[in-house]
Scaffold this active site. Structure first.
Site, PDB file in Angstrom:
ATOM      1  N   SER A 156       0.795  -1.235   0.000  1.00 15.37           N
ATOM      2  CA  SER A 156       0.000   0.000   0.000  1.00 15.37           C
ATOM      3  C   SER A 156       0.825   1.282   0.000  1.00 15.37           C
ATOM      4  O   SER A 156       0.261   2.377  -0.066  1.00 15.37           O
ATOM      5  CB  SER A 156      -0.954   0.007   1.201  1.00 15.37           C
ATOM      6  N   LYS A 205      -6.302   4.517   8.680  1.00 14.80           N
ATOM      7  CA  LYS A 205      -5.167   5.253   8.120  1.00 14.80           C
ATOM      8  C   LYS A 205      -5.378   6.764   8.174  1.00 14.80           C
ATOM      9  O   LYS A 205      -4.429   7.519   8.400  1.00 14.80           O
ATOM     10  CB  LYS A 205      -4.896   4.793   6.696  1.00 14.80           C
TER      11      LYS A 205
END
Length: 262
Positions: A156, A205
């Site tokens: 990611s 996140k």
């Protein structure tokens, strides 16, 4: 001989199997993973004292601001997650309950999964270099680009590694940097031709990004709504579909141009 039971006694007897079921569920491990905001790392800076991106064989430029890739911290693939922990996490804004298979789709032992994630990160690093050089129209092999994110695994960070390489080599293409002095955070996989892919865990996140000082969060377009719904006040969510989108949005932030939103 059968005797007739009163209604309260019938209800009490009927409730026994249900209570037993809940009791078993409370003790049995469940197929979930509990996640919380993980570390973030500035790809323009250092991680554990080592530069995240090192470029040799080509002129680089000084950078300002930060480009912070984000992570989640999740319980292990073999961790026993109980129903009480699931309920507690379900009602907390700094925790997420995720299907275990969504976080650890490969199965295997913790060591096998850790190796798989580190292999994914290594592959992501290589692809991020290709994507950045393709964007800049630079020949592969014209320089050496090394990436070191320690023991952070998974794919990611791809988008932000590409952005970091571009900022170090070219900035905004007009003498300035990509960040405009801001702390920019985000997530997203990357392909060699610059397509940005979804990653999962964006609700955690965005919180990690805000905690570490970010004012802007770049997110794969497919996950924009989720990121926006969970974003703390003061964190601007910007959807991107390609590396070109991401660079364009950062330039627009600095120049006061139009920036995409959810």
């Amino acid at each position: 001989m059968l005797s007739r039971l009163s209604r309260p006694r019938v209800l009490a007897l009927c409730a026994l199997p249900v209570l037993a079921l809940f009791g078993t569920a409370a003790l049995a491990p469940l197929p979930f993973t509990l996640a919380r905001p993980g570390v973030t790392a500035d790809v323009l800076g250092k991680d554990d004292g080592r530069p995240v991106i090192t470029i040799t064989g080509a002129e680089t430029r000084p950078t300002d601001g930060q480009l912070r890739m984000t992570t989640i911290l999740a319980t292990g693939p073999k961790a026993d997650v109980r129903i009480g922990e699931v309920f507690d996490s379900w009602f907390r804004t700094d925790r997420a309950v995720m299907p275990r298979d969504a976080v650890y789709p490969t199965g295997g032992s913790e060591k096998e999964i850790e190796k798989h994630n580190l292999d994914d990160m290594k592959e992501s690093q290589n692809v991020a270099v290709d994507a950045a050089l393709n964007y800049l129209d630079r020949e592969p092999g014209s320089m050496r680009v090394e990436v070191d994110l320690g023991d952070i695994g998974g794919p990611s960070a791809g988008l932000f590694l590409s952005l970091g390489i571009i900022d170090k080599l070219d900035g905004n293409g007009s003498g300035g940097g990509l960040t405009g002095g801001r702390t920019i955070a985000g997530t997203g996989t990357i392909t060699a031709d610059g397509k940005v892919g979804a990653v999962g865990g964006v609700s955690m996140k965005v919180q990690g990004a805000h905690r570490d000082g970010a004012s802007v969060f770049l997110v794969p377009k497919a996950e924009c709504r989720q990121a926006e719904a969970e974003a703390p006040d003061g964190l601007r969510i910007v959807p991107v579909s390609t590396l070109k989108d991401a660079v364009g949005s950062l330039k627009a932030l600095e120049s006061g141009g139009k920036v995409p939103s959810c």
